[in-house]
Enzyme design. Sequence first.
Site, short mmCIF file in Angstrom:
data_model
loop_
_atom_site.label_atom_id
_atom_site.label_comp_id
_atom_site.label_asym_id
_atom_site.label_seq_id
_atom_site.Cartn_x
_atom_site.Cartn_y
_atom_site.Cartn_z
N TYR A 151 -5.21 0.83 3.32
CA TYR A 151 -4.63 1.18 2.02
C TYR A 151 -5.72 1.60 1.03
O TYR A 151 -5.57 2.56 0.28
CB TYR A 151 -3.81 0.00 1.46
N ARG A 158 -6.81 9.81 -1.98
CA ARG A 158 -5.85 10.26 -2.99
C ARG A 158 -6.54 10.47 -4.34
O ARG A 158 -6.33 11.48 -5.01
CB ARG A 158 -4.70 9.26 -3.12
N GLU A 332 8.50 -5.83 -2.05
CA GLU A 332 8.34 -4.82 -3.11
C GLU A 332 9.66 -4.08 -3.21
O GLU A 332 10.39 -3.99 -2.22
CB GLU A 332 7.20 -3.86 -2.70
#
Length: 338
Positions: A151, A158, A332
């Site tokens: 991650y 990104r 989540e």
Amino acid sequence: CRTPLLTCRLIRKNLSRHADICSADASYDPDQGFILGNAIYGSGKTGDTAGHFAIPMASDTPGTEWHETWLSQAPVQALQYGNYACRHNTEVLWGCTAIPVPAKGACAPAVAAAYLELFNLLQASGFPHLWRIWNYIPRINQPNSEGLEMYRDFNFGRAEAFADAYDQGLVQMPWATRHMPAATGIGCDGDSIRLYFLAGRNPGTHVENPRQVAAYRYPADHGPRPPCFARASTARLPGSQPLFISGTASIIGHQTVHIGNVVAQTHAAIDNIALVAGNAGSSLQQLTLYKVYVRHARDLEQVRRICTERLPAQAQVAYFVADICRSNLLMELEAMQH
Ligand code: 3EB
């Protein structure tokens, strides 16, 4: 009479009866409209066809899969750009791509390249504004061959792409103007990062959560580069103002709270959704669609009980079993308002 240009349906499919759903040309369904894009969440799901994009992820019930179907009541056109398959009407573009994760080394360079290609595609297609993006990452809590958690590796790539896209004039200054999309970042099965997005002609409005640090300002405890997303974004379409709420977890400030307690985490995450919705001029009760990700199948029924209690009875709600981006998060959820 109103012609909705973007609606979303969560449809549960029973695998034994709908095994071929992906192979049919289902670009127009008289009961639903034109399909902008269909994200198919299923165990071991692979194989994409026009407008249908597979996310290998378990649903809450074995033998079933969830279809998140984005619909348009106006005709839809297909558009291929590099590694992206897209479909759009006059106002909104849906697109998807898969990024193979290298067996050795970091995935950040491949992620950066894919995001830069996306920003170029948005300019070239005339839908320059990224409103909402979903990122599904295999082995999300595992280290890559260099020891960096997948991650965090993904976040690195990104963030590099957002910075490069700004330098190249492809996006507005993302940090200073808070010009980032709402997003989801969740684990999936398989060997590729799979992402899909919605983009539009005009910029979305960025919304934050008053009790959370903006994700793009997270300190380096959470990785060498922060995650680049807004807590929510609102978009403008003729006749509607969709609200997209990002994946939301049991985080206050920038810290996970209620570690090890799935009940308390679920309440904290729903409280966060309520705060973000409130900041966007909406409320829990006005949201029309929820997707709930639960790390351990054994926690599903507890999470479902709380969601049934607190989320609006008329909302569409789908549940999934998937890894969450921080190893101390047990669930989540994300939401939208049509
Ligand atoms: C958080 O608030 C929890 O990396 O795109 C939620 C939504 C989360 C999106 C992403 C991550 C992302 O940091 C995780």
